[in-house]
Design a protein around this motif. Structure first.
Motif, PDB file in Angstrom:
ATOM      1  N   ALA A 103       0.826  -1.208   0.000  1.00 47.82           N
ATOM      2  CA  ALA A 103       0.000   0.000   0.000  1.00 47.82           C
ATOM      3  C   ALA A 103       0.863   1.262   0.000  1.00 47.82           C
ATOM      4  N   LEU A 104       1.883   1.301   0.858  1.00 47.55           N
ATOM      5  CA  LEU A 104       2.709   2.505   0.976  1.00 47.55           C
ATOM      6  C   LEU A 104       3.625   2.725  -0.221  1.00 47.55           C
ATOM      7  N   SER A 105       3.820   1.673  -1.037  1.00 51.61           N
ATOM      8  CA  SER A 105       4.679   1.839  -2.227  1.00 51.61           C
ATOM      9  C   SER A 105       3.996   2.672  -3.310  1.00 51.61           C
ATOM     10  N   LEU A 106       2.687   2.867  -3.191  1.00 50.07           N
ATOM     11  CA  LEU A 106       1.923   3.601  -4.212  1.00 50.07           C
ATOM     12  C   LEU A 106       1.923   5.092  -3.878  1.00 50.07           C
ATOM     13  N   GLU A 107       3.100   5.687  -3.982  1.00 48.98           N
ATOM     14  CA  GLU A 107       3.300   7.056  -3.506  1.00 48.98           C
ATOM     15  C   GLU A 107       2.391   8.102  -4.161  1.00 48.98           C
ATOM     16  N   PRO A 108       2.162   8.043  -5.493  1.00 47.40           N
ATOM     17  CA  PRO A 108       1.281   9.067  -6.081  1.00 47.40           C
ATOM     18  C   PRO A 108      -0.126   9.058  -5.491  1.00 47.40           C
ATOM     19  N   LEU A 109      -0.612   7.874  -5.093  1.00 46.14           N
ATOM     20  CA  LEU A 109      -1.952   7.782  -4.516  1.00 46.14           C
ATOM     21  C   LEU A 109      -2.006   8.474  -3.162  1.00 46.14           C
ATOM     22  N   TRP A 110      -0.965   8.279  -2.354  1.00 44.20           N
ATOM     23  CA  TRP A 110      -0.921   8.910  -1.038  1.00 44.20           C
ATOM     24  C   TRP A 110      -0.719  10.419  -1.151  1.00 44.20           C
ATOM     25  N   GLU A 111       0.104  10.833  -2.103  1.00 43.94           N
ATOM     26  CA  GLU A 111       0.304  12.275  -2.276  1.00 43.94           C
ATOM     27  C   GLU A 111      -0.991  12.952  -2.721  1.00 43.94           C
ATOM     28  N   ASN A 112      -1.738  12.282  -3.611  1.00 48.32           N
ATOM     29  CA  ASN A 112      -3.024  12.839  -4.023  1.00 48.32           C
ATOM     30  C   ASN A 112      -3.976  12.932  -2.835  1.00 48.32           C
ATOM     31  N   ALA A 113      -3.979  11.897  -1.996  1.00 49.53           N
ATOM     32  CA  ALA A 113      -4.917  11.859  -0.872  1.00 49.53           C
ATOM     33  C   ALA A 113      -4.573  12.853   0.225  1.00 49.53           C
ATOM     34  N   LEU A 114      -3.273  12.982   0.529  1.00 53.72           N
ATOM     35  CA  LEU A 114      -2.875  13.707   1.742  1.00 53.72           C
ATOM     36  C   LEU A 114      -1.886  14.839   1.510  1.00 53.72           C
ATOM     37  N   GLY A 115      -1.402  15.014   0.265  1.00 52.23           N
ATOM     38  CA  GLY A 115      -0.452  16.081  -0.014  1.00 52.23           C
ATOM     39  C   GLY A 115       0.991  15.613   0.059  1.00 52.23           C
ATOM     40  N   LYS A 116       1.912  16.526  -0.239  1.00 51.35           N
ATOM     41  CA  LYS A 116       3.336  16.174  -0.323  1.00 51.35           C
ATOM     42  C   LYS A 116       3.905  15.690   1.013  1.00 51.35           C
ATOM     43  N   GLU A 117       3.306  16.113   2.104  1.00 55.30           N
ATOM     44  CA  GLU A 117       3.793  15.709   3.436  1.00 55.30           C
ATOM     45  C   GLU A 117       3.063  14.471   3.951  1.00 55.30           C
ATOM     46  N   TRP A 118       2.590  13.633   3.040  1.00 56.33           N
ATOM     47  CA  TRP A 118       1.749  12.494   3.434  1.00 56.33           C
ATOM     48  C   TRP A 118       2.432  11.539   4.404  1.00 56.33           C
ATOM     49  N   ARG A 119       3.756  11.435   4.310  1.00 55.68           N
ATOM     50  CA  ARG A 119       4.465  10.496   5.198  1.00 55.68           C
ATOM     51  C   ARG A 119       4.344  10.887   6.671  1.00 55.68           C
ATOM     52  N   LYS A 120       4.108  12.181   6.927  1.00 60.59           N
ATOM     53  CA  LYS A 120       3.935  12.636   8.301  1.00 60.59           C
ATOM     54  C   LYS A 120       2.516  12.374   8.820  1.00 60.59           C
ATOM     55  N   LEU A 121       1.617  12.082   7.886  1.00 57.55           N
ATOM     56  CA  LEU A 121       0.202  11.950   8.240  1.00 57.55           C
ATOM     57  C   LEU A 121      -0.281  10.498   8.291  1.00 57.55           C
ATOM     58  N   ILE A 122       0.538   9.597   7.773  1.00 64.73           N
ATOM     59  CA  ILE A 122       0.136   8.192   7.724  1.00 64.73           C
ATOM     60  C   ILE A 122       1.275   7.341   8.272  1.00 64.73           C
ATOM     61  N   SER A 123       0.966   6.223   8.866  1.00 64.20           N
ATOM     62  CA  SER A 123       2.010   5.365   9.433  1.00 64.20           C
ATOM     63  C   SER A 123       1.609   3.915   9.245  1.00 64.20           C
ATOM     64  N   PRO A 124       2.585   2.996   9.302  1.00 58.99           N
ATOM     65  CA  PRO A 124       2.244   1.568   9.224  1.00 58.99           C
ATOM     66  C   PRO A 124       1.240   1.164  10.297  1.00 58.99           C
ATOM     67  N   GLU A 125       1.359   1.751  11.486  1.00 59.09           N
ATOM     68  CA  GLU A 125       0.440   1.421  12.575  1.00 59.09           C
ATOM     69  C   GLU A 125      -0.990   1.825  12.218  1.00 59.09           C
ATOM     70  N   LYS A 126      -1.114   2.980  11.582  1.00 58.03           N
ATOM     71  CA  LYS A 126      -2.433   3.464  11.164  1.00 58.03           C
ATOM     72  C   LYS A 126      -3.060   2.508  10.157  1.00 58.03           C
ATOM     73  N   LEU A 127      -2.273   2.090   9.169  1.00 60.34           N
ATOM     74  CA  LEU A 127      -2.789   1.174   8.154  1.00 60.34           C
ATOM     75  C   LEU A 127      -3.147  -0.177   8.776  1.00 60.34           C
ATOM     76  N   LYS A 128      -2.321  -0.643   9.688  1.00 61.06           N
ATOM     77  CA  LYS A 128      -2.610  -1.924  10.336  1.00 61.06           C
ATOM     78  C   LYS A 128      -3.935  -1.857  11.096  1.00 61.06           C
ATOM     79  N   SER A 129      -4.177  -0.730  11.773  1.00 58.52           N
ATOM     80  CA  SER A 129      -5.414  -0.610  12.547  1.00 58.52           C
ATOM     81  C   SER A 129      -6.646  -0.646  11.635  1.00 58.52           C
ATOM     82  N   ILE A 130      -6.510  -0.125  10.401  1.00 58.74           N
ATOM     83  CA  ILE A 130      -7.633  -0.175   9.438  1.00 58.74           C
ATOM     84  C   ILE A 130      -7.790  -1.590   8.901  1.00 58.74           C
ATOM     85  N   TYR A 131      -6.671  -2.219   8.509  1.00 61.90           N
ATOM     86  CA  TYR A 131      -6.736  -3.594   8.005  1.00 61.90           C
ATOM     87  C   TYR A 131      -7.356  -4.539   9.039  1.00 61.90           C
TER      88      TYR A 131
END
Length: 358
Positions: free
Chosen positions: A327-355
């Motif tokens: 999921a995190l390898s799809l960088e253009p998708l995350w940048e579109n969703a959250l902006g250029k600073e997306w790495r500060k807004l999303i974390s592996p822990e966050k994704l795990k909690s959704i999964y």
């Protein structure tokens, strides 16, 4: 600013019964009797009347393919090798008849028949060097946007990622809403929601522009009509087919977002089909798309769709890590969703909690 010069499908036919024009459409593209048309067809149509309507001449060949699983890079390579080995000349064209899986396979095989190596080597953006052979897309279900997009999404040995290139786009698309008759209610919902989620992600993304917005708003309007209003079945089929087209166009100059990125992780690890994967993730994304998720839930309730549960219930830590990395390898998708600073807004822990909720 360097604007992308994007390709569009140059020729399209729309209308009930237009499938019967396929023979006339293909005739000018035929190079010789030794260069057949290859029809890649969803095997759900094997033995049905549709097959008798396919305009076969000379050495044309139908290859039936199951759409039960997501399209894979090794499947593309096997198909391309089989076609090369069987005929003396390259085919005059590839015709994909089915849903997103068949359309993506048709696009990928058309590319690989004219490019060396393995298809996984072209997963990414603008890696294809030579034009694909002539290829036609004929959707038999509406929602994926595969008929209009410049990508063909494949499960590879290391990732699920599209071959995104100017040579991926179909040369010809035939849109016949009659072909979508008989689709199961669940599949109609899941695939249509792929289109709906496209629109929500595009319209709420940081890449949004007037080009994407104009298509996305129209697709969203059509999705609302189809899934929230009481339409005549024929009108509903027409409108959902055009919603799919506009939804695909809405991300041509934009991108999708969180649901698609996380759905790719589900598909890669567990083989979850794309449409249902988007639904499974999207229902838990109120934080990112509150209005879209609320509308999705209304649509789901109206059509009495019960999404499966416990999909990720027995997964190991390693399993979660694989999905998160995809999921995190799809960088253009995350940048579109959250902006250029997306790495500060999303974390592996966050994704795990959704999964873990799926």
């Amino acid at each position: 600013m360097n604007y992308r010069n994007l390709p569009m499908v140059p020729r399209v036919v729309f209308g009930n019964g237009s499938f019967d024009q396929l023979g006339d459409i293909l005739l000018p593209q035929r190079k010789s009797s030794d260069a057949p048309m290859i029809f890649l067809v969803d095997d759900i149509f094997e033995g049905t009347q549709l097959i008798s309507r396919i305009p076969l001449i000379c050495n044309d060949q139908i290859i039936f393919i199951s759409a039960d699983e997501e399209p894979k890079t090794d499947q593309v390579d096997l198909l391309a090798d089989r076609i090369r080995d069987h005929f003396n000349e390259l085919p005059s064209g590839i015709v994909g008849i089915g849903g997103g899986t068949l359309l993506d396979l048709a696009k990928a095989v058309a590319i690989m028949l004219n490019n060396k190596g393995k298809s996984y080597q072209y997963q990414g953006w603008d890696l294809v060097r030579k034009p694909s052979i002539y290829h036609v897309g004929i959707p038999t279900i509406s929602g994926t946007g595969a008929e209009v997009s410049r990508t063909t999404v494949l499960l590879g040995p290391e990732k699920k990622l599209g071959i995104n290139s100017d040579y991926t786009t179909f040369n010809q698309v035939l849109l016949d809403p009659d072909l979508t008759k008989g689709v199961s209610k669940e599949q109609w919902f899941y695939t249509g929601m792929d289109c709906f989620i496209h629109c929500i992600e595009s319209l709420n993304g940081t890449f949004l522009n007037a080009f994407s917005q104009s298509y996305g708003e129209k697709a969203l309007e059509l999705c609302k009509e189809v899934y929230l209003e009481e339409l005549d079945p024929s009108d509903s089929r027409d409108k959902l087919m055009m919603a799919s087209w506009h939804g695909g166009m809405s991300i041509a100059y934009s991108q999708v977002g969180v649901a698609h990125a996380m759905s790719y992780g589900l598909s890669y690890l567990l083989g979850v089909r794309h449409g249902i994967g988007n639904c499974l993730v999207f229902q838990h994304l109120e934080e990112f798309y509150p209005e879209g998720v609320a509308m999705f839930n209304i649509m789901k309730e109206k059509h009495q769709i019960a999404l499966p549960t416990g999909i990720c219930g027995a997964l190991t830590e390693n399993d979660f890590e694989i999905m998160i990395n995809v999921a995190l390898s799809l960088e253009p998708l995350w940048e579109n969703a959250l902006g250029k600073e997306w790495r500060k807004l999303i974390s592996p822990e966050k994704l795990k909690s959704i999964y873990q909720k799926i």
